[in-house]
Enzyme design. Sequence first.
Site, PDB file in Angstrom:
ATOM      1  N   ASP A   1      -0.143 -22.472  23.543  1.00  0.00           N
ATOM      2  CA  ASP A   1       0.134 -21.845  24.838  1.00  0.00           C
ATOM      3  C   ASP A   1      -1.143 -21.865  25.672  1.00  0.00           C
ATOM      4  OD1 ASP A   1      -1.412 -19.812  23.781  1.00  0.00           O
ATOM      5  OD2 ASP A   1       0.262 -18.455  23.456  1.00  0.00           O
TER       6      ASP A   1
ATOM      7  N   ASP B   1       9.628 -19.337  20.093  1.00  0.00           N
ATOM      8  CA  ASP B   1       8.556 -18.861  19.212  1.00  0.00           C
ATOM      9  C   ASP B   1       8.528 -17.354  19.272  1.00  0.00           C
ATOM     10  OD1 ASP B   1       5.834 -17.735  20.674  1.00  0.00           O
ATOM     11  OD2 ASP B   1       7.070 -18.967  22.001  1.00  0.00           O
TER      12      ASP B   1
ATOM     13  N   CYS C   1      19.153 -16.901  -0.862  1.00  0.00           N
ATOM     14  CA  CYS C   1      17.964 -17.308  -0.103  1.00  0.00           C
ATOM     15  C   CYS C   1      17.015 -18.068  -1.033  1.00  0.00           C
ATOM     16  CB  CYS C   1      17.265 -16.081   0.485  1.00  0.00           C
ATOM     17  SG  CYS C   1      15.714 -16.480   1.342  1.00  0.00           S
TER      18      CYS C   1
ATOM     19  N   CYS D   1      13.792 -18.555  -0.785  1.00  0.00           N
ATOM     20  CA  CYS D   1      12.372 -18.195  -0.722  1.00  0.00           C
ATOM     21  C   CYS D   1      11.926 -17.547  -2.033  1.00  0.00           C
ATOM     22  CB  CYS D   1      12.107 -17.260   0.460  1.00  0.00           C
ATOM     23  SG  CYS D   1      12.478 -15.521   0.123  1.00  0.00           S
TER      24      CYS D   1
ATOM     25  N   CYS E   1      13.074 -13.890  -2.866  1.00  0.00           N
ATOM     26  CA  CYS E   1      14.448 -13.709  -3.328  1.00  0.00           C
ATOM     27  C   CYS E   1      14.707 -14.387  -4.668  1.00  0.00           C
ATOM     28  CB  CYS E   1      15.414 -14.252  -2.274  1.00  0.00           C
ATOM     29  SG  CYS E   1      15.383 -13.326  -0.722  1.00  0.00           S
TER      30      CYS E   1
ATOM     31  N   HIS F   1       9.801 -14.745   3.244  1.00  0.00           N
ATOM     32  CA  HIS F   1      11.244 -14.557   3.369  1.00  0.00           C
ATOM     33  C   HIS F   1      11.678 -14.592   4.834  1.00  0.00           C
ATOM     34  CE1 HIS F   1      15.303 -13.043   3.087  1.00  0.00           C
ATOM     35  NE2 HIS F   1      14.972 -12.207   4.058  1.00  0.00           N
TER      36      HIS F   1
END
Length: 376
Positions: free
Chosen positions: A93, A267, A305, A307, A310, A336
């Site tokens: 940015d 974002d 999930c 990740c 999990c 996660h």
Amino acid sequence: MATGIGFRVAATDGAARTGVISTPRGQIRTPAFMPVGTAATVKAMLPDSVAATGADILLGNTYHLMLRPGAERVAALGGLHRFMNWQKPILTDSGGFQVMSLGALRKLTEEGVRFSSHIDGSKHMLTPERSMEIQRLLGSDIVMCFDECPALPADDADVARAMRLSMRWAQRSRDAFGDRPGHALFGIMQGGVTRALREESAEALKRIGFDGYAIGGLAVGEGQEAMFSVLDYAPGFLPADKPRYLMGVGKPDDIVGAVERGIDMMDCVLPSRSGRTGQAWTARGQVNLRNARHRDDSRPLEDGCPCPACRGYSRAYLHHVVKADEIIGSMLLTWHNLQYYQVLMQGLRDAVAGGTLVGFVAGFHARRAEGDIEPL
């Protein structure tokens, strides 16, 4: 502009679209969510871990990196990709929003913004030309124009003044950016929640010509209903063959609503910031791992999930490490949350491609309405 950055829309479903932004450093599947790496790091994550969630691109922050460690230093060390060990695309940015929100004792003029660093009080001047120079030194793949982003609510006169100044700065940014094959410059639409100002801004940006177009000045205090009312028309003011980026958004329901309205990129710091405060985002809404109801719960945070939080840990363990302020709590919950966001984006891409977005969105809201299921 032959920049080496391309965009292809592969399918549409209503106003929503899915496609690919092509860059020399890799492809960005759209709609895309960009994790925020403010200071050349996504907090509590390794770059490989961020990539493992499915992220195709990260966002870096011009304001923070110019203050520490300094753009010239990053350039001398091989550029931002090498510096932070991330070889996929990076968007930076312009620094305009942070100067307005963080820079102390700022003075705004036609030239730019003079401000004091929030870190050490040192004096700096940020102009469109300096913003382009900093982003060139960083080596980002997608560069943002320097703009002024007023907080809402604000009166129409202030919003109009800021928008027109931003359009003059957009031209200066375009001129300073020059011809950089392999890199793209995005213009930023401003205009608050006023349709006529948004249209005026879009027309000014199209006359200048950019590789992509952002919708700025939203998610700055106006509320979701007002934001969506702008998104009902603002994307249509922008070229259909260029990416549309909604800056600083947001919560999962913000993202779904934005995609429905034709947004390609977003974002937000929310998934990583939430992870550091014991908050998890799931298909059934937000879960606070500090709550005592999790302390004896052997279930995973979210079934299915992929990740590590999990796959390898119980809610009881996550509750324990969050309450004990152990670093692994921030690491696991941030992973996660970023995973959840990327799974959501893949679901949206698949739904648009398959023409099933209406059903996907209905299911998304229905699961959230059920809430997190209590243990038996």
